[in-house]
Design a protein around this motif. Structure first.
Motif, mmCIF file in Angstrom:
data_model
loop_
_atom_site.group_PDB
_atom_site.id
_atom_site.type_symbol
_atom_site.label_atom_id
_atom_site.label_comp_id
_atom_site.label_asym_id
_atom_site.label_seq_id
_atom_site.Cartn_x
_atom_site.Cartn_y
_atom_site.Cartn_z
ATOM 1 N N ASN A 37 0.845 -1.195 0.000
ATOM 2 C CA ASN A 37 0.000 0.000 0.000
ATOM 3 C C ASN A 37 0.877 1.240 0.000
ATOM 4 O OD1 ASN A 37 -2.248 -1.627 0.215
ATOM 5 N ND2 ASN A 37 -2.485 -1.329 2.399
ATOM 6 N N ILE A 38 0.614 2.144 -0.928
ATOM 7 C CA ILE A 38 1.269 3.444 -0.982
ATOM 8 C C ILE A 38 0.192 4.459 -0.620
ATOM 9 C CG2 ILE A 38 2.627 5.048 -2.373
ATOM 10 C CD1 ILE A 38 3.811 2.137 -2.183
ATOM 11 N N ARG A 57 -2.695 0.296 -4.217
ATOM 12 C CA ARG A 57 -2.273 -1.024 -3.735
ATOM 13 C C ARG A 57 -1.706 -1.815 -4.907
ATOM 14 N NH1 ARG A 57 -6.195 -4.392 0.026
ATOM 15 N NH2 ARG A 57 -5.043 -3.226 1.609
ATOM 16 N N LEU A 58 -0.488 -2.303 -4.723
ATOM 17 C CA LEU A 58 0.193 -3.109 -5.738
ATOM 18 C C LEU A 58 0.130 -4.582 -5.356
ATOM 19 C CD1 LEU A 58 3.450 -0.963 -6.003
ATOM 20 C CD2 LEU A 58 1.473 -0.867 -7.530
ATOM 21 N N ALA A 63 -3.030 -3.812 -9.934
ATOM 22 C CA ALA A 63 -3.014 -2.754 -8.924
ATOM 23 C C ALA A 63 -4.393 -2.117 -8.860
ATOM 24 C CB ALA A 63 -1.946 -1.715 -9.257
ATOM 25 N N GLU A 64 -4.592 -1.273 -7.854
ATOM 26 C CA GLU A 64 -5.857 -0.550 -7.714
ATOM 27 C C GLU A 64 -5.620 0.696 -6.875
ATOM 28 O OE1 GLU A 64 -8.171 -3.653 -5.864
ATOM 29 O OE2 GLU A 64 -7.517 -3.091 -3.843
ATOM 30 N N GLN A 65 -6.483 1.668 -7.065
ATOM 31 C CA GLN A 65 -6.460 2.831 -6.183
ATOM 32 C C GLN A 65 -7.786 2.852 -5.436
ATOM 33 O OE1 GLN A 65 -5.674 6.075 -8.890
ATOM 34 N NE2 GLN A 65 -7.824 6.376 -9.391
ATOM 35 N N THR A 66 -7.701 3.120 -4.121
ATOM 36 C CA THR A 66 -8.887 3.054 -3.261
ATOM 37 C C THR A 66 -8.942 4.266 -2.349
ATOM 38 O OG1 THR A 66 -8.854 0.634 -3.274
ATOM 39 C CG2 THR A 66 -10.082 1.683 -1.492
ATOM 40 N N GLU A 86 1.041 1.043 -14.945
ATOM 41 C CA GLU A 86 0.363 2.339 -14.786
ATOM 42 C C GLU A 86 0.470 2.805 -13.322
ATOM 43 O OE1 GLU A 86 -4.170 3.973 -15.608
ATOM 44 O OE2 GLU A 86 -3.883 1.860 -15.068
ATOM 45 N N ALA A 87 0.229 1.902 -12.385
ATOM 46 C CA ALA A 87 0.306 2.234 -10.967
ATOM 47 C C ALA A 87 1.718 2.643 -10.576
ATOM 48 C CB ALA A 87 -0.157 1.043 -10.123
#
Length: 193
Positions: A37-38, A57-58, A63-66, A86-87
């Motif tokens: 998590n970044i 989150r990688l 990946a995803e952004q939350t 992309e992340a």
């Protein structure tokens, strides 16, 4: 894009309690996965002050952004899927993706993407066990020289989830411990570094 309520119960574990639960579920090395998590916020902590949290989150292959925002007695998770590369590029630029539900929600909160900064990261080795009425999670997290162990239970319904979680802790002789969420634990460790 997904928008889902997060009905989750957490309890920090000792390393011994964590190992006991891994043994109970006969967890093998291949049952774990790693996620990083970044975390982002503005310089003046707009998200923290709103009791919200933003992360990329990688995983190994995606990946995803939350964005987590207060909703009733729990949190609402707004998530956009990302390609792994992309992340990585977004993280390098300390940005999140402009298109998607996360940015739309941030705009409603009057938070500009240009004001966001990375405030830290946390790496978790996770085991998940699907139960008939929820998801049991065992986490080993590492951040700023700290390692901690945590039990999480994600429920479909708050009251039933609360009863199950209390029973589970009691059944396994695990004392109830006040457990801050990961981003707060990471921030506190960073301040004490």
């Amino acid at each position: 894009m997904s928008k889902t309520p997060e009905i989750e119960f957490k309890n920090l574990l000792t390393e011994k309690e964590y190992q006991t639960l891994l043994n109970l579920y006969q967890v093998k090395e291949s049952d774990f996965f790693v996620q990083e998590n970044i975390y982002f916020d503005t310089v003046d902590k707009t998200l923290e002050n709103s009791h919200a949290a933003l992360r990329i989150r990688l995983f190994a292959d995606k990946a995803e952004q939350t964005l987590k925002t207060p909703f009733k007695t729990y949190l609402m998770e707004t998530t956009d899927a990302l390609q792994l590369e992309e992340a990585r590029q977004l993280i390098k630029k300390e940005q999140i993706k402009k298109e998607g539900a996360v940015n739309e929600t941030l705009s409603k909160m009057a938070i500009s993407l240009s004001d966001l900064r990375i405030i830290g990261s946390l790496k978790t080795t996770r085991f998940e066990k699907e139960l008939s009425h929820g998801l049991l999670v065992l986490d080993k997290s590492e951040y700023f020289g700290t390692v901690d162990y945590e039990l999480e239970y994600e429920a479909q319904e708050e009251l039933a989830g609360s009863h199950f979680f209390a029973h589970f802790l009691n059944q396994h002789h695990i004392p109830r411990r006040e457990t801050k969420n990961k981003i707060l634990r990471m921030k506190e460790a960073h301040l004490n570094e």
